[in-house]
Scaffold this motif. Sequence first.
Motif, mmCIF file in Angstrom:
data_model
loop_
_atom_site.group_PDB
_atom_site.id
_atom_site.type_symbol
_atom_site.label_atom_id
_atom_site.label_comp_id
_atom_site.label_asym_id
_atom_site.label_seq_id
_atom_site.Cartn_x
_atom_site.Cartn_y
_atom_site.Cartn_z
ATOM 1 N N ARG A 1 1.000 -1.076 0.180
ATOM 2 C CA ARG A 1 -0.028 0.303 0.435
ATOM 3 C C ARG A 1 0.760 1.801 0.005
ATOM 4 O O ARG A 1 0.126 2.330 0.696
ATOM 5 N N VAL A 2 2.322 0.859 -0.378
ATOM 6 C CA VAL A 2 3.022 2.483 -0.772
ATOM 7 C C VAL A 2 3.276 2.433 -2.460
ATOM 8 O O VAL A 2 3.821 2.052 -2.846
ATOM 9 N N ARG A 3 3.148 3.965 -2.719
ATOM 10 C CA ARG A 3 3.078 4.622 -4.342
ATOM 11 C C ARG A 3 4.327 5.538 -3.930
ATOM 12 O O ARG A 3 4.247 6.150 -3.239
ATOM 13 N N VAL A 4 5.540 5.609 -4.289
ATOM 14 C CA VAL A 4 5.905 6.480 -5.477
ATOM 15 C C VAL A 4 5.482 7.252 -5.830
ATOM 16 O O VAL A 4 4.879 6.871 -7.018
ATOM 17 N N HIS A 5 5.401 7.876 -5.619
ATOM 18 C CA HIS A 5 4.504 9.626 -6.570
ATOM 19 C C HIS A 5 4.993 10.895 -6.637
ATOM 20 O O HIS A 5 5.085 11.592 -5.225
ATOM 21 N N TYR A 6 6.173 11.103 -7.473
ATOM 22 C CA TYR A 6 6.444 12.553 -7.861
ATOM 23 C C TYR A 6 5.727 13.621 -7.451
ATOM 24 O O TYR A 6 5.073 13.878 -8.674
ATOM 25 N N THR A 7 6.455 14.580 -6.739
ATOM 26 C CA THR A 7 5.418 15.932 -6.805
ATOM 27 C C THR A 7 6.025 16.867 -7.992
ATOM 28 O O THR A 7 6.782 16.933 -8.357
ATOM 29 N N GLY A 8 4.535 16.943 -8.978
ATOM 30 C CA GLY A 8 4.710 17.732 -10.666
ATOM 31 C C GLY A 8 5.210 19.367 -10.655
ATOM 32 O O GLY A 8 4.791 20.080 -9.204
ATOM 33 N N VAL A 9 6.087 19.516 -11.388
ATOM 34 C CA VAL A 9 5.886 21.226 -10.752
ATOM 35 C C VAL A 9 5.151 21.912 -12.340
ATOM 36 O O VAL A 9 5.625 21.089 -13.201
ATOM 37 N N PRO A 10 5.171 22.979 -12.578
ATOM 38 C CA PRO A 10 4.584 23.541 -13.720
ATOM 39 C C PRO A 10 5.914 24.101 -15.242
ATOM 40 O O PRO A 10 6.465 24.191 -13.737
ATOM 41 N N VAL A 11 5.768 23.117 -15.764
ATOM 42 C CA VAL A 11 6.719 22.939 -16.509
ATOM 43 C C VAL A 11 6.252 23.875 -18.051
ATOM 44 O O VAL A 11 5.194 24.109 -18.938
ATOM 45 N N PRO A 12 7.089 24.713 -18.106
ATOM 46 C CA PRO A 12 6.537 25.752 -19.713
ATOM 47 C C PRO A 12 6.648 25.346 -20.855
ATOM 48 O O PRO A 12 7.537 24.119 -20.700
ATOM 49 N N VAL A 13 6.139 25.697 -21.597
ATOM 50 C CA VAL A 13 6.971 25.068 -23.286
ATOM 51 C C VAL A 13 7.737 25.211 -23.388
ATOM 52 O O VAL A 13 8.885 24.540 -24.123
ATOM 53 N N SER A 14 8.682 26.691 -23.094
ATOM 54 C CA SER A 14 10.313 26.326 -23.625
ATOM 55 C C SER A 14 10.489 27.271 -22.444
ATOM 56 O O SER A 14 10.087 28.357 -21.723
ATOM 57 N N PRO A 15 11.846 27.196 -21.629
ATOM 58 C CA PRO A 15 12.756 27.899 -20.974
ATOM 59 C C PRO A 15 12.191 29.251 -20.938
ATOM 60 O O PRO A 15 12.892 29.814 -22.122
ATOM 61 N N PRO A 16 12.231 30.189 -20.268
ATOM 62 C CA PRO A 16 12.068 31.988 -20.523
ATOM 63 C C PRO A 16 13.771 32.374 -20.358
ATOM 64 O O PRO A 16 14.678 31.421 -20.014
ATOM 65 N N VAL A 17 13.950 33.076 -22.087
ATOM 66 C CA VAL A 17 15.111 33.373 -21.967
ATOM 67 C C VAL A 17 15.598 34.707 -20.887
ATOM 68 O O VAL A 17 14.846 36.011 -21.725
ATOM 69 N N VAL A 18 16.076 35.095 -20.417
ATOM 70 C CA VAL A 18 16.508 36.833 -19.798
ATOM 71 C C VAL A 18 17.924 36.449 -19.202
ATOM 72 O O VAL A 18 18.254 35.768 -19.556
ATOM 73 N N PRO A 19 18.772 38.062 -19.534
ATOM 74 C CA PRO A 19 19.326 37.869 -18.465
ATOM 75 C C PRO A 19 20.110 37.331 -17.391
ATOM 76 O O PRO A 19 18.662 37.925 -16.632
ATOM 77 N N LYS A 20 21.335 36.897 -17.250
ATOM 78 C CA LYS A 20 22.150 35.488 -15.808
ATOM 79 C C LYS A 20 21.865 37.527 -16.104
ATOM 80 O O LYS A 20 23.015 38.070 -15.761
ATOM 81 N N ARG A 21 21.584 37.202 -13.949
ATOM 82 C CA ARG A 21 21.955 37.891 -12.792
ATOM 83 C C ARG A 21 23.049 37.534 -11.845
ATOM 84 O O ARG A 21 23.445 37.794 -11.000
ATOM 85 N N TRP A 22 22.742 36.259 -12.022
ATOM 86 C CA TRP A 22 23.029 35.456 -10.400
ATOM 87 C C TRP A 22 23.435 33.672 -11.025
ATOM 88 O O TRP A 22 23.490 33.528 -11.876
ATOM 89 N N ASP A 23 24.939 34.236 -10.242
ATOM 90 C CA ASP A 23 25.797 32.891 -11.408
ATOM 91 C C ASP A 23 25.306 31.756 -10.499
ATOM 92 O O ASP A 23 25.562 29.937 -11.309
ATOM 93 N N VAL A 24 25.449 31.129 -9.205
ATOM 94 C CA VAL A 24 24.417 30.279 -8.575
ATOM 95 C C VAL A 24 23.287 30.819 -7.159
ATOM 96 O O VAL A 24 23.578 31.644 -6.940
ATOM 97 N N ALA A 25 21.823 30.041 -7.788
ATOM 98 C CA ALA A 25 21.236 30.180 -7.060
ATOM 99 C C ALA A 25 20.761 29.130 -6.251
ATOM 100 O O ALA A 25 21.803 27.397 -6.789
ATOM 101 N N PHE A 26 21.089 29.549 -4.403
ATOM 102 C CA PHE A 26 19.896 28.030 -3.833
ATOM 103 C C PHE A 26 18.689 28.530 -3.443
ATOM 104 O O PHE A 26 18.342 29.909 -2.768
ATOM 105 N N VAL A 27 17.950 27.413 -2.973
ATOM 106 C CA VAL A 27 16.369 28.197 -3.049
ATOM 107 C C VAL A 27 16.375 26.764 -1.549
ATOM 108 O O VAL A 27 16.220 25.584 -2.034
#
Length: 382
Positions: A166-192
């Motif tokens: 009775r245990v099921r692996v289910h991945y939590t989904g996230v919204p996925v844009p059709v194509s990733p946004p192309v924007v200027p990069k301000r940061w080299d590394v991000a941590f969230v």
Amino acid sequence: MSPDPSRVVIWRSALLAGSETFVRGQGDALTRWRPTYVGATRTASPLSRPDDVIAFGADRRAFLRLRLTGSSPRLDRVLAAQRPDLVHAHFGGDGWLVSGAAARLGVPLIVTTHGHDVTRQPESPGVRGIRYRQNLRTVFRRAALVIAVSEVIRERAVACGADPDRVRVHYTGVPVPVSPPVVPKRWDVAFVGRFVPKKGVDDLLTALASMHSPRPRALFIGDGPLEPPMRARAEQLGLDATFLGSHPPPVVQRHLAESRMLVAPSKIAPDGDTEGLPTTILEAAALGLPVVATRHSGIPEAVVDGETGLLCAEGDPSGLAAAIGRLLGDASLRRRMGALGHRRVVDRFDLREQTRRLEGLYDEAAAWRGVAVQRGVAERYR
């Protein structure tokens, strides 16, 4: 005229910490099931909503009774007023809190295990640990289904007493844009993420301090008990680091899109606390970011080393620095890994598809209840 959708109560006792975007994202994406968010207390955060149903609020005595006994007439009334067809609780301990009320109402229960609820908390010493392990076995017995957010967490849930069937692996989904946004990069590394030991922020700061000419521009989003000392350490090390605190998901998404990579240096904390599968990894990949992370818990189920990102050992700042430097020095590699990471999220972690599968689990739990009643299997509802 289409029939009314089935009703699910989504339960989190503290509703809702700003880091728990996965609870809102999953519930809000439901289509065939109508969610109502119910909690014991309200948490002031960007994810809190006025229409959240709060069972206890400031009545600490009534909430204490629930925590001590697993029973509360008030919670029984609040839950009954929602007329749910199913209760979905997040985290094992919270699942135990609501499991008695669901049982008395005759409503099937699903419990999602995320990480510390089946890693650190069962290892608590003394009476506290004994009580927690007993409660966990009780909720696993009562639950129609147990969801694990990764294969590693499934193994831990089974080790803690969950019925493997009775245990099921289910991945939590996230919204996925059709194509990733192309924007200027301000940061080299991000941590969230939360500033807690298992997130490995100390290792990331050590890694950044070892890099020169120039040091990467690092962005840290989140809060938690370790945020003040980590801010102080970054300043002491002379890092180019910006700490923004906690922000709502749209702001986090914007800053991620402005970053060259996400770094998730997770590790087993000294007290045994362990990740399930950090949602931020999926969110970053959905935006086309390559990921530098560790071979920790469910992370390798999301990040393919050398294909969608780079993985290194837990607690290895030099390995982190090498991986970050490799990606910073090769724009074409970043683009290729980011594109493949986006494709992997589309294929395995898309919110719409994962929600469709979750609703299938809801249907299965509802059917399990009917079968159980027909067979006279009443114990699991006591």
